[in-house]
Write an enzyme that holds these catalytic residues in place. Structure first.
Site, PDB file in Angstrom:
ATOM      1  N   ASP A  50     -10.890   3.300   4.826  1.00 47.78           N
ATOM      2  CA  ASP A  50     -11.206   1.869   4.708  1.00 47.78           C
ATOM      3  C   ASP A  50     -12.716   1.618   4.641  1.00 47.78           C
ATOM      4  OD1 ASP A  50      -9.219  -0.095   4.475  1.00 47.78           O
ATOM      5  OD2 ASP A  50      -8.535   0.266   6.520  1.00 47.78           O
ATOM      6  N   GLN A  77      -4.549  -1.183  10.138  1.00 45.75           N
ATOM      7  CA  GLN A  77      -4.445  -2.489   9.480  1.00 45.75           C
ATOM      8  C   GLN A  77      -4.992  -3.590  10.400  1.00 45.75           C
ATOM      9  OE1 GLN A  77      -3.528  -3.005   6.295  1.00 45.75           O
ATOM     10  NE2 GLN A  77      -3.829  -5.207   6.483  1.00 45.75           N
ATOM     11  N   LYS A  97       0.840  -1.202   0.000  1.00 46.71           N
ATOM     12  CA  LYS A  97       0.000   0.000   0.000  1.00 46.71           C
ATOM     13  C   LYS A  97       0.876   1.254   0.000  1.00 46.71           C
ATOM     14  CE  LYS A  97      -3.824  -2.248   2.488  1.00 46.71           C
ATOM     15  NZ  LYS A  97      -4.498  -2.465   3.781  1.00 46.71           N
TER      16      LYS A  97
HETATM   17  N1  GUN Z   1      -6.867  -6.470   6.495  1.00 43.48           N
HETATM   18  C1  GUN Z   1      -7.229  -7.174   5.393  1.00 43.48           C
HETATM   19  N2  GUN Z   1      -7.748  -6.357   4.463  1.00 43.48           N
HETATM   20  C2  GUN Z   1      -7.740  -5.128   4.977  1.00 43.48           C
HETATM   21  C3  GUN Z   1      -8.156  -3.858   4.496  1.00 43.48           C
HETATM   22  O1  GUN Z   1      -8.670  -3.693   3.382  1.00 43.48           O
HETATM   23  N3  GUN Z   1      -7.963  -2.810   5.346  1.00 43.48           N
HETATM   24  C4  GUN Z   1      -7.414  -2.952   6.570  1.00 43.48           C
HETATM   25  N4  GUN Z   1      -7.290  -1.877   7.320  1.00 43.48           N
HETATM   26  N5  GUN Z   1      -7.027  -4.108   7.052  1.00 43.48           N
HETATM   27  C5  GUN Z   1      -7.185  -5.183   6.257  1.00 43.48           C
END
Ligand code: GUN
Length: 280
Positions: free
Chosen positions: A117, A94, A50
């Site tokens: 998110d 996350q 990311k």
């Molecule tokens: N863990 C797995 N997928 C995601 C996501 O799209 N965002 C976040 N913050 N954590 C994750």
């Protein structure tokens, strides 16, 4: 019949190029704060990817790293500080968090306008209401974008979403409902899943069971979107048995190179949209 492959990788590249151009043309300075607690291997890779993708389009990221023993209070204080910080446009916590932490409480604490998110209850509520201003979680948003960009008709179709997580299954179901699909949300307690799947025109598989969905589960000509990513002996597998299912489906997404790259592109899009909402 051999299914046409929907390349998330190619579409994501196009979206990222567009975002980069938009940022350059508008002289925007979007910034994303990323909070990573603990040492989940997959999460460490996701976060690195990311950050790299963000840098390429011109989104600054700041990473806040914590050990497994970080307290709820420390994370709450950081979120409060980032909520106040006008230079921070998006906050990404996350998941999963180390055991003992209350992720729902922390997600709720993030300013919903910085919730890139789309996990804040306010944004989930807006999505449920079909409100266009909802911030939509990156993975289901990416799934819908792939369907739309491929001009797949959704109106009145039977859509099956396998999985009911807050991250994928529930928002994917809401988005398909908004497109006037007849939506079934299946999960680990669902009975006769194979029979239900055989009736679906669109299948979104997000159950984390590698290669579970076989050729005889799929109606001829159905569209199959594979959200699964399970690593087995270092190799990535989807929830769909691609080699079999491609012979009956009309469209199919690969793993890797399907939904995964779209998730990152949609996160970047959400971050830029948050920036513009905060700088009208
Ligand atoms: N863990 C797995 N997928 C995601 C996501 O799209 N965002 C976040 N913050 N954590 C994750």
């Amino acid at each position: 019949m051999t299914a046409e492959i929907i390349s998330g990788k190619e579409l994501a590249l196009k979206i990222r190029e567009n975002l980069k151009r938009k940022i350059e043309e508008s002289s925007a300075h979007p910034k994303l704060a990323v909070i990573l607690a603990g040492h989940d291997g997959a999460s460490e890779i996701y976060v690195k990817n990311k950050q790299k993708a963000a840098a390429e389009v011109g989104i600054e990221t700041e990473l806040f790293l914590f050990e497994d023993d970080v307290s709820q209070n420390e994370l709450e204080n950081l979120i409060d500080r980032l909520n106040q910080d006008k230079t921070v446009n998006g906050i990404l916590l996350q998941l999963p968090l180390p055991e003992g932490l209350d992720s729902a409480a922390l997600l709720k604490r993030i300013d919903y306008q910085k919730d890139v998110d789309g996990f804040h209850p306010y944004n989930i509520g807006l999505l449920q209401n079909g409100d266009e201003t909802a911030v939509v979680a990156a993975t289901p948003k990416g799934v819908l974008r792939m369907l739309k960009e491929t001009n797949i008709p959704l109106e009145g179709k039977n859509a099956l979403v396998i999985g009911r997580s807050v991250i994928v299954g529930k928002p994917a179901s809401m988005l398909l409902l908004k497109e006037n699909c007849t939506v079934t949300t299946a999960h680990s307690h669902t009975q006769n899943l194979k029979e239900i799947c055989q009736r679906a025109d669109v299948v979104v598989a997000a159950c984390g069971q590698p290669k579970m969905i076989k050729k005889d589960w799929i109606k001829k000509g159905a569209v199959v979107i594979d959200v699964g990513t399970t690593r087995v002996d270092g190799k990535l597998y989807g929830d769909v048995d691609f080699d079999e299912v491609k012979d009956v489906a009309s469209y199919i997404t690969p793993v890797p190179g399907g939904v995964g790259p779209m998730t990152i592109a949609m996160l970047l899009e959400n971050t830029l949209e948050a920036y513009f909402k905060q700088h009208p």
